[in-house]
Design an enzyme around this catalytic site. Structure first.
Site, PDB file in Angstrom:
ATOM      1  N   ASP A 196      -1.468  -1.569  10.888  1.00 48.97           N
ATOM      2  CA  ASP A 196      -1.558  -1.703   9.389  1.00 48.97           C
ATOM      3  C   ASP A 196      -2.441  -2.795   8.983  1.00 48.97           C
ATOM      4  O   ASP A 196      -3.019  -2.854   8.052  1.00 48.97           O
ATOM      5  CB  ASP A 196      -0.530  -1.474   8.740  1.00 48.97           C
ATOM      6  N   LYS A 224       0.966  -1.366  -0.146  1.00 49.38           N
ATOM      7  CA  LYS A 224       0.033   0.320  -0.071  1.00 49.38           C
ATOM      8  C   LYS A 224       0.895   1.192  -0.032  1.00 49.38           C
ATOM      9  O   LYS A 224       1.939   1.167   0.257  1.00 49.38           O
ATOM     10  CB  LYS A 224      -1.102   0.121   1.108  1.00 49.38           C
TER      11      LYS A 224
END
Length: 296
Positions: A138, A12
């Site tokens: 995350d 990401k």
């Protein structure tokens, strides 16, 4: 129950990343847009016989620390489910460690979904969240991304969300498909712990920076023309000051003609967003002599 499964674990990038003061529990609240990019680790998970609750990890091209995300994920999974069977994980790393791309967290999420399928435990959202929170902040995002694509582990699909809290508050938004992203790797690894210490110190020394920001929602900014993006990553200034190669990569990517340039997460990966793929390819060629890069 399956004997083995193969999964992709995508990276990401962060578009904007506000870091708020440390909470009483030691975590920081954040506010950011996370969006998946087409750079993936490959994970193969096999049932390994025996009932010691062991997770053996072979990582091609990288020596993982003994306390890694796979070990922490499997320990939390076994405690929650009562599973004790051993597993063997083979990992092909393509996402650089310490690059701010969430590689370890994505590996954890894809591994968690893999063992959930292999052992037929059918964990509910609350259980997946509980395990995610024990492994890393995350992991919440990557776990939600997998849920949104109904657990499809062998396919990459775009997913974008506004992320708040310590990472557990996730609001999916429509992904942009009109941009090309060039990732540039400065060749340094940044510890997340060290990066947070740097940003804490920086904010004490520069208290006026936060108040001067334009009060516009991240999603509204995201919908603007890329050239009009005003995203700010709170890690970028202090981390680039500590690691000169990061600042050099930022400057080089800006000079290449990208419409928007920033650092991802706590670093060290730099990304450039281009509204024209042809210009992105030209920039990659321009930078290839000095910087390792990939177009995603």
């Amino acid at each position: 129950m399956l004997e083995s499964i193969t999964a992709l674990a995508p990276a990401k990038i962060n578009l904007g990343l506000r870091v708020f003061p440390k909470r009483a529990d030691g975590f920081h609240d954040i506010e950011s847009i996370f969006t998946l990019v087409n750079l993936c680790d490959e994970i193969s998970v096999h049932r390994d016989g025996g009932n010691d609750g062991r997770c053996v990890v072979d990582c091609e091209g990288m020596n993982l620390p003994e306390d890694n995300t796979f070990q922490r994920t499997y320990k939390a999974f076994c405690v929650l489910t009562g599973i004790r069977e051993n597993v063997h994980v083979k990992v092909k790393k393509h996402i650089p460690a310490g690059g701010g791309l969430g590689g370890g967290s994505s590996d954890s999420s894809s591994f968690l979904k893999s063992i959930d399928i292999i052992f037929g435990t059918h964990l509910k959202h609350s259980a997946l969240e509980e395990i995610s929170g024990q492994v890393g902040s995350d992991v919440f995002f990557f776990t939600r991304a997998l849920e949104e694509r109904e657990g499809k582990l062998s396919e990459w699909e775009s997913f974008t969300a506004v992320v708040r809290g310590r990472g557990e508050v996730i609001e999916p938004i429509e992904s942009r498909t009109d941009c090309s992203i060039l990732l540039v790797f400065p060749g340094v690894s940044v510890s997340t712990k060290d990066a947070y210490a740097l940003v804490d110190e920086w904010q004490l020394l520069h208290p006026g920076n936060r108040e001067s920001r334009v009060a516009e929602s991240l999603e509204k900014t995201y919908c603007r023309s890329v050239r009009e993006w005003s995203f700010i990553n709170d890690f970028a200034a202090p981390v680039a000051e500590r690691y000169p190669k990061i600042q050099q990569a930022l400057d080089a990517l800006r000079a290449s003609g990208a419409d928007f340039v920033d650092m991802s997460g706590s670093g060290s990966t730099i990304f450039g967003v281009f509204s024209d793929r042809r210009r992105a390819l030209l920039a990659k060629d321009l930078l290839s002599g000095q910087w390792e890069s990939v177009l995603v």
